[in-house]
Scaffold this active site. Structure first.
Site, PDB file in Angstrom:
ATOM      1  N   SER A  92       0.853  -1.193   0.000  1.00 46.72           N
ATOM      2  CA  SER A  92       0.000   0.000   0.000  1.00 46.72           C
ATOM      3  C   SER A  92       0.886   1.239   0.000  1.00 46.72           C
ATOM      4  O   SER A  92       2.022   1.201   0.486  1.00 46.72           O
ATOM      5  CB  SER A  92      -0.883   0.018   1.261  1.00 46.72           C
TER       6      SER A  92
ATOM      7  N   TYR B 210      -1.885   0.852  10.611  1.00 50.63           N
ATOM      8  CA  TYR B 210      -1.803   0.380   9.226  1.00 50.63           C
ATOM      9  C   TYR B 210      -0.492   0.813   8.592  1.00 50.63           C
ATOM     10  O   TYR B 210       0.146   0.040   7.870  1.00 50.63           O
ATOM     11  CB  TYR B 210      -2.994   0.913   8.442  1.00 50.63           C
TER      12      TYR B 210
END
Length: 259
Positions: free
Chosen positions: A140, A153
């Site tokens: 990501s 995250y």
């Protein structure tokens, strides 16, 4: 030498993983879709004769060992797409849930390492017989740039970015490509909902964004990377919608040239 290549895709029950499995099958690959939810996998398998499935949780060593044994018995493995992952919560670091942080590290980092370790002997065998093999990991842009509310995250995705970079160095000298695909804003049915636990909050993330990425966009990039000549390694592929200039810079409203 195998005429048809076989790819294993984790997290194949929905979103990017499902779209990737379907596209590989449409392009003539044999596909093994892996995920926890057997009922979702059954629907995926019924969509194409090129797709077989195996129910496994990447956070379970027993499940992953069973997956590796099944693959060894049923044919070569030319490529692995580490796609299983996820996010929980968007709290600042001072209040984030440590249980959520542990879960994100386990599924996004330890899970990738676990599956890669288990399947690497099979990938090496395919490289020896057919000349090359591939490991793709979907990370990501959250692993490249921190943002407020992304602490847990960010930590998981920065860690997997480092893990994949080290893996590429570890495999130097072998004909095994190590590719990282780092998407930005991707609108899927479950990611934001699972992270935030609220449908309205999940929808608000994409509100007013002109053409956010969708799962099929990411799948097309993954398949294209593996269908390049075997010696062409796209180490890191970053993709975002045009409306997202950076992790924290999203234009909302129509895209249009300035007068």
């Amino acid at each position: 030498m195998s005429e048809v290549k076989r790819v294993v895709v984790t997290g194949a029950s929905s979103g990017i993983g499902e779209a990737t499995a379907r596209l590989f099958a449409a392009c003539g690959w044999k596909v093994v879709g892996v995920a926890r939810r057997a009922e979702r996998l059954a629907a995926l398998a019924s969509s194409s004769p090129e797709i077989e499935t195996f129910a496994a949780d990447v956070t379970s060593s027993d499940d992953v060992a069973a997956l590796a044994a099944y693959l060894a018995e049923t044919g070569p493995v030319h490529a692995l797409v580490n796609n299983a992952g996820g996010a929980r919560g968007s709290d600042p670091v001072d209040t984030l849930s440590l249980d959520d942080l542990r879960w994100m590290l386990e599924v996004n980092v330890v899970g990738v390492a676990r599956v890669t370790q288990a399947l690497l002997p099979l990938l090496r065998a395919a490289a020896a017989s057919d000349g090359s093999a591939d490991i793709v990991t979907v990370s990501s842009t959250a692993g490249l740039q921190a943002y407020a509310g992304g602490g847990g995250y960010n930590a998981a995705k920065f860690a997997v970015h480092g893990l994949i970079g080290a893996l590429r160095l570890d495999l130097a000298g072998e004909p095994i490509r190590v590719i990282e695909v780092a998407p930005g804003m991707v609108q899927t049915e479950e990611f934001a909902l699972n992270r935030l636990g609220d449908a309205a909050k999940a929808a608000a993330i994409y509100e007013g964004v002109d053409h956010p990425l969708v799962a099929d966009d990411v799948a097309s990039v993954i398949v294209s990377a593996l269908e390049q000549p075997w010696h062409v390694n796209q180490d890191l592929i970053v993709l975002r919608p045009i409306a997202q200039a950076a992790q924290f810079a999203v234009h909302r409203g129509p895209l249009a040239p300035k007068a």
